[in-house]
Design a protein around this motif. Structure first.
Motif, mmCIF file in Angstrom:
data_model
loop_
_atom_site.group_PDB
_atom_site.id
_atom_site.type_symbol
_atom_site.label_atom_id
_atom_site.label_comp_id
_atom_site.label_asym_id
_atom_site.label_seq_id
_atom_site.Cartn_x
_atom_site.Cartn_y
_atom_site.Cartn_z
ATOM 1 N N THR A 1 0.877 -1.169 0.000
ATOM 2 C CA THR A 1 0.000 0.000 0.000
ATOM 3 C C THR A 1 0.917 1.222 0.000
ATOM 4 O O THR A 1 2.076 1.124 0.426
ATOM 5 N N PRO A 2 0.424 2.366 -0.460
ATOM 6 C CA PRO A 2 1.295 3.545 -0.478
ATOM 7 C C PRO A 2 1.771 3.920 0.929
ATOM 8 O O PRO A 2 2.848 4.485 1.091
ATOM 9 N N GLN A 3 0.982 3.580 1.944
ATOM 10 C CA GLN A 3 1.362 3.957 3.305
ATOM 11 C C GLN A 3 2.396 3.007 3.902
ATOM 12 O O GLN A 3 3.280 3.424 4.631
ATOM 13 N N THR A 4 2.252 1.713 3.606
ATOM 14 C CA THR A 4 3.126 0.731 4.256
ATOM 15 C C THR A 4 4.259 0.264 3.359
ATOM 16 O O THR A 4 5.179 -0.392 3.826
ATOM 17 N N GLY A 5 4.198 0.551 2.083
ATOM 18 C CA GLY A 5 5.194 0.008 1.172
ATOM 19 C C GLY A 5 4.983 -1.481 0.988
ATOM 20 O O GLY A 5 3.902 -2.015 1.259
ATOM 21 N N ILE A 6 6.043 -2.156 0.575
ATOM 22 C CA ILE A 6 5.944 -3.599 0.339
ATOM 23 C C ILE A 6 6.165 -4.353 1.635
ATOM 24 O O ILE A 6 7.048 -4.017 2.431
ATOM 25 N N ARG A 7 5.328 -5.365 1.860
ATOM 26 C CA ARG A 7 5.449 -6.190 3.066
ATOM 27 C C ARG A 7 5.285 -7.646 2.644
ATOM 28 O O ARG A 7 4.315 -7.997 1.959
ATOM 29 N N PHE A 8 6.260 -8.480 3.022
ATOM 30 C CA PHE A 8 6.121 -9.907 2.726
ATOM 31 C C PHE A 8 4.997 -10.486 3.573
ATOM 32 O O PHE A 8 4.916 -10.219 4.773
ATOM 33 N N THR A 9 4.126 -11.273 2.976
ATOM 34 C CA THR A 9 3.121 -11.973 3.778
ATOM 35 C C THR A 9 3.552 -13.410 4.054
ATOM 36 O O THR A 9 2.885 -14.126 4.776
ATOM 37 N N ARG A 10 4.625 -13.797 3.428
ATOM 38 C CA ARG A 10 5.269 -15.065 3.762
ATOM 39 C C ARG A 10 6.758 -14.827 3.622
ATOM 40 O O ARG A 10 7.214 -14.300 2.610
ATOM 41 N N SER A 11 7.499 -15.222 4.642
ATOM 42 C CA SER A 11 8.922 -14.905 4.655
ATOM 43 C C SER A 11 9.651 -15.596 3.512
ATOM 44 O O SER A 11 9.431 -16.786 3.248
ATOM 45 N N PRO A 12 10.540 -14.868 2.831
ATOM 46 C CA PRO A 12 11.348 -15.520 1.794
ATOM 47 C C PRO A 12 12.593 -16.199 2.365
ATOM 48 O O PRO A 12 13.435 -16.682 1.599
ATOM 49 N N ASP A 13 12.699 -16.223 3.691
ATOM 50 C CA ASP A 13 13.875 -16.861 4.306
ATOM 51 C C ASP A 13 13.832 -18.378 4.093
ATOM 52 O O ASP A 13 12.772 -18.962 3.909
ATOM 53 N N ASN A 14 14.998 -18.971 4.190
ATOM 54 C CA ASN A 14 15.140 -20.433 4.136
ATOM 55 C C ASN A 14 14.464 -21.062 2.916
ATOM 56 O O ASN A 14 13.770 -22.062 3.016
#
Lengths: 400, 474
Positions: free
Chosen positions: B381-394
């Motif tokens: 969203t323009p307010q929060t920017g990009i946010r992972f909804t599932r971690s790309p770790d591991n």
């Protein structure tokens, strides 16, 4: 009391649109149409128009936005020229098939290449078979008056087809003249209630699928498709009568009676006829008047409604002459002639006699078609009447 | 795949550390709380310690007396006090700190989910704790009306059909739906010969003008006060990323209030599996075939959702049918955002026919594409920017995904390496974009220093720009 203003053809078109109260206009600028959409934006900014103004990213979306709005129930308007029309072509093709009664002004212009941003009718003539109604205006006042008339025709339940109201780029778009603005009440009562999507809509209250796949193998075969195509042709033919009725109605309310399909000028006793279209007709009339002074019996058949093509009217109007010269402002590459010439030949086939005809192409590259050009066309057509063989075509300004 | 069980889910972002869950648990269980909220690494961030009712429970494995067993029906790991010898090995065996010790009696205390109605969840005042029922999507949406006719003519195992049926169940009848040319109308959404395949107003826009037509519809309904209609597209990647992109980009720039769902099956599948702008590198398609001189597509896919995020849309998200709860949450947000501005949902959708995978493996492909980071799940969203909804770790290596997809069967090691590199670059870029915003630059920039002369290339192998051939005049 109507108001009198002095304006160019683009402003006259914007006033015609304004008075027709569209719900939505979508715009994209292109020479020589740009000032028209600027006037629309100005009218909306000033509150003269309540239409939703959509400044889109290209002509393809101009017509697409209006498709959506029309199917939701909006009265819609836009304007374009040449390359814009070319870019718009994909949704343009679809508009009449979906029977969307919108009005779009074509500010006619020659088509690239060679690069040329000046007036001409190559753009509009190239799309003549798409299924839009095409009406060509001769004066600024006629532009203004024809736009409400076009809505009346387009939204008529027997027609339901889109209309292009065409005016010559540069000559009419930028040429300034005295124009009477009819009162809003006159236009409102002339147009009545809109009902643009009674036949096909996108409305959760009336759910339907718009444009399912038809024909092909299986199913019920091609009959649905044929039915739609026949319906379009039928709407076009109905339009011939509706266009006449709408012009007459407009005349009654405003006192301005425009010739709806064709105008016959000094044709009563004419032995030779010119066929013209659009703003060139003014110079043609002057040339005919001069020829008449020399005792030559010349007349003009001016085409206003080019689609549907008024075949019977044209055939009848030309039935008594001995030779015909058709003056075009565009090129028909396949026939090595002008496009209107080819159309007129088709109409003449309905007559029991064969009348010799010749094609004249003038005004290319945005140049004026002068009285002298028409005088030459009259001379050549007279020689044709006298028995000299026809040549195809005469390029009126090739040595200018 | 194992059975699905209900579980207590925790949203750390909503937890304020009040401890009401622990108080309630210890009151109900008359002893130590089975749930613990503990301070996390950062300030005012809390973590949850509770029995996760693991599918493969380590606590039960380490238990020497067989006191811990997983119930096949409820999934709850039960504790048998009679069998327990109080060795507390299970508390060490659990990696999640999920088994507590009741110090007053020195005995194990673990969560039993209160027979399917956990008190801690009911006590949570912020909604940080949620009891997620297995099959909740089915339970919540199964009763809703399916807005497409039964028996659409999609290919066996079609993922797009799954998406369209789910999406429209969620959105309901007060909507106008565009399904531009592609698989979705191809399988019958707009119907044939005058018979519709959909119960809502549906149309078949041009491949190129979906977003513009929708904009016209929405604007007119807004103008006449019918603002509650969802005006939406279920469009393919070709009409979105390629020839229809001008309309999508223009509508997004103007902030048109529409919901645009792109079902990305990485090519023109309905017309015979040709290459599109979202077809990945190396992929076989019917216009990037495999032969002696060509080994699939030679360019990388464009990342359309990132491009849409750059339009500052009201909402942008990626989703996968391998993660339906995530998809549903995003669909909710996307619908809501579409009343305010342009809302874009990009759903990755494996095509069993075009990708050469068995129809039974479609959801596996969805999951592995995410687990390898080939597909990343995020929202913007323009307010929060990009946010992972599932971690790309591991992440798993890319081969774990690519090997199961027939259209990559021909790939050489070099090509596989290229894909891995590009996936890593993509994730790295997303991580940068998803990180906290950098501090704003100083108000006045310093004038730039005079440009230094370029450093000489070290070694002789630096790539040189091509030498331009002079064209002599006649």
């Amino acid at each position: 009391m109507s108001k009198v203003i002095v304006c160019d053809g683009n402003e006259a078109a914007a006033w015609g649109a304004c008075l027709s109260r569209p719900d939505m206009v979508a715009v994209y600028p292109i020479t020589p149409q740009s000032s028209l959409v600027e006037y629309l934006a100005k009218f909306i900014a000033e509150g003269k128009m309540t239409a939703d103004l959509v400044d889109v990213e290209g002509e393809h979306s101009v017509l697409s936005v209006l498709h959506g709005a029309c199917l939701a129930g909006a009265r819609t308007y836009s304007a374009t020229s040449a390359q814009g029309l070319a870019f718009m072509f994909e949704p343009y093709f679809r508009t009449p098939s979906l029977r969307m009664p919108m009005v779009v002004s074509l500010v006619t212009r020659d088509a690239v290449s060679p690069t040329c941003v000046w007036g001409g009718q190559q753009d509009a003539m190239t799309v003549k078979e798409v299924g839009w109604i095409h009406m060509y205006c001769e004066t600024q006042q006629e532009i203004l008056d024809t736009i409400p008339i076009a809505y009346k025709v387009a939204e008529h339940p027997d027609v339901m087809l889109p209309v292009n109201v065409n005016h010559d780029g540069n000559y009419l778009s930028y040429g300034v003249a005295r124009v009477e603005l009819p009162d809003q009440e006159i236009v409102d009562s002339f147009l009545g209630e809109k009902n643009v999507n009674w036949h096909a809509c996108l409305d959760p209250e009336r759910p339907m699928a718009v444009d399912p796949l038809t024909g092909g193998a299986g199913g019920i075969g091609p009959s649905t498709f044929v039915k739609y195509r026949k319906g379009q042709c039928s709407g076009m033919q109905m339009a011939l009568q509706v266009i006449e009725e709408a012009h007459a109605d407009w005349g009654k309310r405003t006192g301005r009676y425009w010739s709806p399909l064709i105008e016959e000028y000094r044709m009563e006793d004419a032995e030779v006829a010119l066929v013209t279209i659009g703003s060139m007709t003014g110079a043609a009339k002057d040339a005919v008047d001069e020829a008449r002074l020399d005792g030559r019996k010349v007349g003009i058949v001016k085409i206003k409604t080019f689609r549907p093509f008024p075949v019977q009217r044209i055939a009848k109007a030309l039935s008594k002459v001995r030779a015909i010269g058709v003056v075009d402002r565009a090129v028909n590459f396949g026939w090595n002639s002008g496009p209107v010439f080819q159309e007129v030949l088709g109409a003449l086939y309905h007559l029991p006699v064969r009348i010799p005809a010749m094609s004249f192409i003038g005004g290319l590259a945005g140049a004026d078609i002068t009285v002298e050009h028409f005088a030459r066309a009259i001379d050549r057509t007279n020689r044709l009447a006298a028995g000299e063989a026809a040549t195809l075509p005469v390029w009126l300004n090739e040595n200018d | 795949m194992g059975a699905a069980f209900d579980t207590i889910a925790f949203k750390a972002s909503l937890c304020d550390g009040c401890g009401d869950c622990m108080t309630t648990c210890s009151k109900v269980k008359q002893g130590a709380s089975r749930i613990s909220i503990v301070p996390g690494a950062a300030e005012a961030v809390f973590e949850l310690a509770i029995c996760r009712q693991c599918g493969d429970p380590k606590c039960a494995m380490v238990c020497p007396s067989g006191a811990l067993t997983k119930d096949g029906g409820s999934g709850v790991i039960g504790w048998n006090s009679d069998k327990c010898i109080d060795c507390l090995l299970c508390t060490a065996g659990c990696a999640y700190g999920g088994i507590a010790v009741d110090q007053s009696v020195s005995r194990v205390a673990k969560c039993d989910q209160c027979d399917g109605d956990p008190e801690c969840v009911k006590a949570c005042p912020t909604g940080a704790l949620e009891f997620r029922k297995a099959g909740s999507i089915y339970k919540e949406y199964g009763e809703r009306e399916d807005l497409f006719v039964p028996g659409l003519s999609g290919c066996l195992g079609c993922n797009s059909e799954l998406i369209m049926r789910h999406a429209m169940r969620k959105i309901g009848r007060n909507s106008v739906l565009a399904t531009p040319p592609g698989c979705i109308p191809g399988m019958g959404s707009v119907g044939y010969n005058g018979k519709t395949g959909t119960k809502v107003p549906v149309f078949h826009p041009l491949l190129t003008n979906t977003a513009s037509m929708l904009a016209g519809i929405r604007r007119y309904y807004d103008k006449i006060g019918r603002k509650d209609i969802v005006v939406m597209a279920l469009a393919g990647d070709g009409g979105t990323a390629d020839c229809g992109f001008h309309a999508v980009s223009g509508a997004a720039e103007r902030g048109e209030k529409i919901l645009y769902v792109c079902v990305d099956n990485e090519g023109y599948m309905n017309t015979g599996m040709q290459r599109s702008g979202t077809t990945p590198y190396g992929s076989w398609t019917s216009t990037t075939p495999v032969g002696e001189h060509m080994k699939g597509k030679t360019q990388d896919a464009k990342n359309l959702p990132m491009i849409m995020a750059a339009h500052k849309c009201r909402y942008v998200a990626t989703a996968s049918t391998g993660y339906m709860e995530d998809l549903y949450e995003k669909l909710d947000k996307a619908i809501e955002a579409s009343f305010e501005g342009f809302s874009y949902l990009h759903i990755y959708s494996p095509c069993p026919t075009g990708w050469r995978i068995p129809s039974s493996k479609v959801i596996d492909a969805c999951r592995l594409s995410v687990e390898t980071n080939f597909v990343t799940l995020w929202e913007y969203t323009p307010q929060t920017g990009i946010r992972f909804t599932r971690s790309p770790d591991n992440a798993l290596p890319i081969t774990a995904y690519v090997k199961m997809i027939g259209k990559y069967r021909h790939l050489s090691q070099d090509q596989l390496d290229h894909i891995q590199t590009k996936v890593d670059e993509q994730v790295a870029l997303l991580r940068i974009m998803a990180a906290e915003s950098p501090p704003p630059p100083p108000a006045h920039r310093q004038p730039a220093a005079p440009a230094a002369s370029p450093a000489p290339a070290i070694g002789g192998d630096a790539s040189q720009p091509p030498v331009r051939r002079e064209i002599s005049r006649n």
